[in-house]
Design a protein around this motif. Structure first.
Motif, PDB file in Angstrom:
ATOM      1  N   THR A 151      23.303  60.304  37.693  1.00 34.08           N
ATOM      2  CA  THR A 151      24.354  59.554  37.005  1.00 34.08           C
ATOM      3  C   THR A 151      25.613  60.363  36.748  1.00 34.08           C
ATOM      4  OG1 THR A 151      23.477  60.189  34.830  1.00 34.08           O
ATOM      5  CG2 THR A 151      22.635  58.143  35.799  1.00 34.08           C
ATOM      6  N   ALA A 152      25.490  61.656  36.495  1.00 33.27           N
ATOM      7  CA  ALA A 152      26.630  62.465  36.061  1.00 33.27           C
ATOM      8  C   ALA A 152      27.538  62.832  37.219  1.00 33.27           C
ATOM      9  CB  ALA A 152      26.135  63.741  35.371  1.00 33.27           C
ATOM     10  N   ASP A 153      28.809  63.065  36.892  1.00 34.95           N
ATOM     11  CA  ASP A 153      29.767  63.563  37.877  1.00 34.95           C
ATOM     12  C   ASP A 153      29.592  65.076  37.980  1.00 34.95           C
ATOM     13  OD1 ASP A 153      31.903  64.313  39.430  1.00 34.95           O
ATOM     14  OD2 ASP A 153      33.355  63.035  38.404  1.00 34.95           O
ATOM     15  N   VAL A 154      28.968  65.519  39.046  1.00 33.40           N
ATOM     16  CA  VAL A 154      28.663  66.939  39.233  1.00 33.40           C
ATOM     17  C   VAL A 154      29.834  67.680  39.871  1.00 33.40           C
ATOM     18  CG1 VAL A 154      26.989  68.577  40.178  1.00 33.40           C
ATOM     19  CG2 VAL A 154      26.252  66.281  39.551  1.00 33.40           C
ATOM     20  N   GLU A 155      30.619  66.977  40.663  1.00 39.41           N
ATOM     21  CA  GLU A 155      31.724  67.634  41.368  1.00 39.41           C
ATOM     22  C   GLU A 155      32.769  68.192  40.404  1.00 39.41           C
ATOM     23  OE1 GLU A 155      31.666  68.373  44.364  1.00 39.41           O
ATOM     24  OE2 GLU A 155      30.543  66.903  45.528  1.00 39.41           O
ATOM     25  N   THR A 156      32.927  67.572  39.242  1.00 42.27           N
ATOM     26  CA  THR A 156      33.932  68.031  38.273  1.00 42.27           C
ATOM     27  C   THR A 156      33.363  68.976  37.222  1.00 42.27           C
ATOM     28  OG1 THR A 156      33.561  66.122  36.819  1.00 42.27           O
ATOM     29  CG2 THR A 156      35.233  65.886  38.542  1.00 42.27           C
ATOM     30  N   LEU A 157      32.083  69.315  37.322  1.00 45.09           N
ATOM     31  CA  LEU A 157      31.445  70.188  36.337  1.00 45.09           C
ATOM     32  C   LEU A 157      31.861  71.635  36.577  1.00 45.09           C
ATOM     33  CD1 LEU A 157      29.418  70.314  33.968  1.00 45.09           C
ATOM     34  CD2 LEU A 157      27.600  70.628  35.676  1.00 45.09           C
ATOM     35  N   GLU A 158      32.480  72.242  35.565  1.00 50.43           N
ATOM     36  CA  GLU A 158      33.016  73.594  35.682  1.00 50.43           C
ATOM     37  C   GLU A 158      32.106  74.611  34.986  1.00 50.43           C
ATOM     38  OE1 GLU A 158      35.648  74.384  37.365  1.00 50.43           O
ATOM     39  OE2 GLU A 158      36.437  72.376  37.793  1.00 50.43           O
ATOM     40  N   PRO A 159      32.194  75.894  35.370  1.00 53.00           N
ATOM     41  CA  PRO A 159      31.494  76.928  34.605  1.00 53.00           C
ATOM     42  C   PRO A 159      31.939  76.882  33.148  1.00 53.00           C
ATOM     43  CG  PRO A 159      32.331  77.832  36.669  1.00 53.00           C
ATOM     44  CD  PRO A 159      32.907  76.452  36.538  1.00 53.00           C
ATOM     45  N   GLY A 160      30.995  77.080  32.228  1.00 51.60           N
ATOM     46  CA  GLY A 160      31.323  77.005  30.815  1.00 51.60           C
ATOM     47  C   GLY A 160      31.233  75.609  30.237  1.00 51.60           C
ATOM     48  N   GLN A 161      30.806  74.636  31.060  1.00 48.57           N
ATOM     49  CA  GLN A 161      30.611  73.270  30.588  1.00 48.57           C
ATOM     50  C   GLN A 161      29.134  72.913  30.609  1.00 48.57           C
ATOM     51  OE1 GLN A 161      33.120  70.886  33.248  1.00 48.57           O
ATOM     52  NE2 GLN A 161      34.580  70.595  31.578  1.00 48.57           N
ATOM     53  N   CYS A 162      28.761  72.018  29.718  1.00 49.23           N
ATOM     54  CA  CYS A 162      27.417  71.431  29.674  1.00 49.23           C
ATOM     55  C   CYS A 162      27.613  69.924  29.730  1.00 49.23           C
ATOM     56  CB  CYS A 162      26.708  71.852  28.388  1.00 49.23           C
ATOM     57  SG  CYS A 162      25.183  70.950  28.020  1.00 49.23           S
TER      58      CYS A 162
ATOM     59  N   LEU B 181      23.094  69.594  32.377  1.00 51.17           N
ATOM     60  CA  LEU B 181      23.575  70.223  33.600  1.00 51.17           C
ATOM     61  C   LEU B 181      24.529  71.373  33.286  1.00 51.17           C
ATOM     62  CD1 LEU B 181      24.413  66.863  35.308  1.00 51.17           C
ATOM     63  CD2 LEU B 181      22.784  68.472  36.290  1.00 51.17           C
ATOM     64  N   PHE B 182      24.382  72.460  34.041  1.00 51.02           N
ATOM     65  CA  PHE B 182      25.298  73.598  34.008  1.00 51.02           C
ATOM     66  C   PHE B 182      25.570  73.958  35.457  1.00 51.02           C
ATOM     67  CE2 PHE B 182      22.320  73.706  30.528  1.00 51.02           C
ATOM     68  CZ  PHE B 182      23.100  73.934  29.395  1.00 51.02           C
ATOM     69  N   ALA B 183      26.742  74.526  35.739  1.00 52.43           N
ATOM     70  CA  ALA B 183      27.060  74.845  37.135  1.00 52.43           C
ATOM     71  C   ALA B 183      27.914  76.093  37.225  1.00 52.43           C
ATOM     72  CB  ALA B 183      27.784  73.679  37.796  1.00 52.43           C
ATOM     73  N   ASP B 184      27.760  76.779  38.337  1.00 51.29           N
ATOM     74  CA  ASP B 184      28.599  77.930  38.656  1.00 51.29           C
ATOM     75  C   ASP B 184      28.657  78.031  40.173  1.00 51.29           C
ATOM     76  OD1 ASP B 184      30.108  80.186  38.705  1.00 51.29           O
ATOM     77  OD2 ASP B 184      28.605  81.514  37.836  1.00 51.29           O
ATOM     78  N   GLY B 185      29.808  77.698  40.743  1.00 56.74           N
ATOM     79  CA  GLY B 185      29.929  77.747  42.192  1.00 56.74           C
ATOM     80  C   GLY B 185      28.986  76.785  42.877  1.00 56.74           C
ATOM     81  N   GLU B 186      28.148  77.308  43.774  1.00 55.08           N
ATOM     82  CA  GLU B 186      27.253  76.463  44.558  1.00 55.08           C
ATOM     83  C   GLU B 186      25.905  76.221  43.883  1.00 55.08           C
ATOM     84  OE1 GLU B 186      26.862  78.174  48.424  1.00 55.08           O
ATOM     85  OE2 GLU B 186      28.839  77.486  49.101  1.00 55.08           O
ATOM     86  N   THR B 187      25.741  76.680  42.653  1.00 59.86           N
ATOM     87  CA  THR B 187      24.475  76.492  41.950  1.00 59.86           C
ATOM     88  C   THR B 187      24.656  75.571  40.750  1.00 59.86           C
ATOM     89  OG1 THR B 187      23.655  78.680  42.592  1.00 59.86           O
ATOM     90  CG2 THR B 187      22.587  77.622  40.709  1.00 59.86           C
ATOM     91  N   VAL B 188      23.765  74.598  40.646  1.00 61.60           N
ATOM     92  CA  VAL B 188      23.716  73.703  39.491  1.00 61.60           C
ATOM     93  C   VAL B 188      22.347  73.867  38.851  1.00 61.60           C
ATOM     94  CG1 VAL B 188      23.880  71.327  38.673  1.00 61.60           C
ATOM     95  CG2 VAL B 188      25.258  72.061  40.637  1.00 61.60           C
TER      96      VAL B 188
ATOM     97  N   SER C  47      27.226  80.589  27.167  1.00 58.29           N
ATOM     98  CA  SER C  47      26.863  79.291  26.587  1.00 58.29           C
ATOM     99  C   SER C  47      27.973  78.262  26.785  1.00 58.29           C
ATOM    100  CB  SER C  47      26.568  79.427  25.097  1.00 58.29           C
ATOM    101  OG  SER C  47      27.746  79.689  24.355  1.00 58.29           O
ATOM    102  N   ALA C  48      27.633  77.010  26.530  1.00 60.34           N
ATOM    103  CA  ALA C  48      28.586  75.902  26.586  1.00 60.34           C
ATOM    104  C   ALA C  48      28.274  74.944  25.450  1.00 60.34           C
ATOM    105  CB  ALA C  48      28.482  75.176  27.923  1.00 60.34           C
ATOM    106  N   GLU C  49      29.298  74.286  24.932  1.00 63.42           N
ATOM    107  CA  GLU C  49      29.081  73.300  23.874  1.00 63.42           C
ATOM    108  C   GLU C  49      28.270  72.128  24.414  1.00 63.42           C
ATOM    109  OE1 GLU C  49      32.562  71.866  21.966  1.00 63.42           O
ATOM    110  OE2 GLU C  49      33.154  73.822  21.174  1.00 63.42           O
ATOM    111  N   ASP C  50      27.254  71.735  23.663  1.00 65.99           N
ATOM    112  CA  ASP C  50      26.510  70.522  23.979  1.00 65.99           C
ATOM    113  C   ASP C  50      27.362  69.349  23.491  1.00 65.99           C
ATOM    114  OD1 ASP C  50      24.777  68.313  23.991  1.00 65.99           O
ATOM    115  OD2 ASP C  50      23.015  69.562  23.618  1.00 65.99           O
ATOM    116  N   PRO C  51      27.900  68.511  24.383  1.00 68.08           N
ATOM    117  CA  PRO C  51      28.845  67.476  23.971  1.00 68.08           C
ATOM    118  C   PRO C  51      28.257  66.418  23.054  1.00 68.08           C
ATOM    119  CG  PRO C  51      28.191  67.150  26.251  1.00 68.08           C
ATOM    120  CD  PRO C  51      27.645  68.486  25.834  1.00 68.08           C
ATOM    121  N   ARG C  52      26.961  66.365  22.941  1.00 66.79           N
ATOM    122  CA  ARG C  52      26.339  65.357  22.092  1.00 66.79           C
ATOM    123  C   ARG C  52      26.429  65.702  20.612  1.00 66.79           C
ATOM    124  NH1 ARG C  52      20.504  65.544  24.440  1.00 66.79           N
ATOM    125  NH2 ARG C  52      20.955  67.728  23.956  1.00 66.79           N
TER     126      ARG C  52
END
Length: 272
Positions: free
Chosen positions: A33-44, A62-69, A114-119
Motif C-alpha cells: 500500500t505504501a509509496d516506497v519510491e518516495t521513502l527517504e533515509p531518516g523516514q519511517c 518501512l525504512f529505506a536507504d538506497g537499494e535496501t528497504v 532513528s526516524a520519527e514514527d508518524p503515528r
C-alpha cells in the motif's frame, strides 16, 4: 552539561525483513500500500500487504536507504510475508531476506539512525539495528495514543486498512498507482464509504477487556479491541456515533471517545 544517551529498547515479537537490490523498490511499489519510491533515509512509513479483496493481510513499518528497504514486521506473519513477496518477485532483481541479526528498536527520544514514527506525532522514534540492552513492549504507548496493532487488535484478513487508520498515518499511497487490493480501498475512499475507524476511549475506572461492546443507549456502535489501565481502543461505526445523543458506554461505564478531525468521514470524491 552532558546529556544522557537515549534509552533504546528492542520491541519484542518483531522481525526485520529486508528487500534489497536495484528493483527492490519497484517490486514493493506494485505490491504494498505504501509509496516506497518516495521513502527517504531518516523516514519511517507504515505500510501493508492487502488481500485481493482489500483486507489487511499484514502491516509493517518501512525504512529505506538506497537499494535496501527494511520492513519491521510482527513475528507471526513474517515468514509468510517473505514467501508472498518472493512469489510476486518473478524476475525482479531483488533479494528478500529475514534478518535474524537485526532488531526492531524504539525510543521516546531520537537515536542514531532513528526516524520519527508518524503515528505518534513525534513522541516515538523507531529504527533497525543490533538488539538493544532491554526488551520493552510498546503496547501501552500504542493504546494510550489510540494506535491499533496487528495481533493485538486485529488479525489477518479481518479488517480493511482504513479501519485501523493506515491511510491517516500515511500508509496508503493513493496516487502511486496500483497495488494488491487497491481497487477496493480506493473505491471506499472515492465513494465516501469509510464508516469504521479505530478510536481512543477513556474511562474513569479500568477499561473493559477486548471484545466488550461499546453502546450508545441500546445501539451497538463498536467493540473494544484492546485496553490498558483507563484507556482502550475500539473499532467504532462513525455514522452510528454521530447519529446518537446518548453518552457512549461499555460494560456499564461511561466513556469519552476522541474523534480527531482527520478521522471524520470523507465526503464522496470524484477521483482518488
Amino acid at each position: 552539561m552532558e546529556t544522557s544517551a537515549p534509552r533504546i529498547h528492542t520491541a519484542p515479537a518483531r522481525t526485520i525483513l529486508s528487500v534489497s537490490g536495484p528493483e527492490a523498490r519497484a517490486l514493493l511499489q506494485r505490491v504494498i500500500t505504501a509509496d516506497v519510491e518516495t521513502l527517504e533515509p531518516g523516514q519511517c512509513r507504515p505500510g501493508a500487504l492487502l488481500t485481493p479483496q482489500g483486507k489487511l493481510a499484514v502491516d509493517f513499518l518501512l525504512f529505506a536507504d538506497g537499494e535496501t528497504v527494511w520492513l519491521d514486521v510482527p513475528n507471526a506473519p513474517a515468514e509468510a510475508l517473505a514467501k508472498r513477496l518472493s512469489m510476486f518477485k518473478l524476475r525482479a532483481k531483488a533479494e528478500i531476506v529475514i534478518n535474524t541479526d537485526l532488531a526492531a528498536l524504539w525510543s521516546e527520544h531520537p537515536f542514531e539512525g532513528s526516524a520519527e514514527d508518524p503515528r505518534f506525532g513525534g513522541t516515538v522514534h523507531r529504527g533497525v539495528g543490533e538488539q538493544a540492552g532491554d526488551t520493552v513492549s510498546i503496547d501501552v504507548l500504542e493504546i494510550l495514543h489510540g494506535i491499533p496493532a496487528f495481533g493485538r487488535d486485529y488479525g489477518e484478513a479481518e479488517i480493511f486498512p482504513t479501519d485501523v487508520n493506515l491511510d491517516v498515518y500515511g500508509g496508503i499511497g493513493w496516487k502511486k498507482g496500483c497495488f494488491i487490493g487497491q481497487e477496493v480501498v480506493s473505491r471506499m475512499k472515492r465513494r465516501g464509504t469509510i464508516r469504521k475507524r479505530s478510536l481512543s476511549l477513556s474511562f474513569s475506572g479500568d477499561a473493559p477487556a477486548r471484545g466488550t461492546p461499546v453502546l450508545a443507549g441500546t445501539s451497538t456502535i463498536g467493540e473494544i479491541t484492546s485496553s490498558h489501565g483507563h484507556d482502550a481502543i475500539a473499532l467504532i461505526r462513525l455514522d452510528r456515533l454521530e447519529a446518537t445523543s446518548e453518552a457512549p458506554q461499555a460494560d456499564g461505564q461511561t466513556c469519552r471517545i476522541d474523534v480527531p478531525e482527520n478521522l471524520r468521514p470523507d465526503a464522496p470524491a470524484g477521483k482518488v
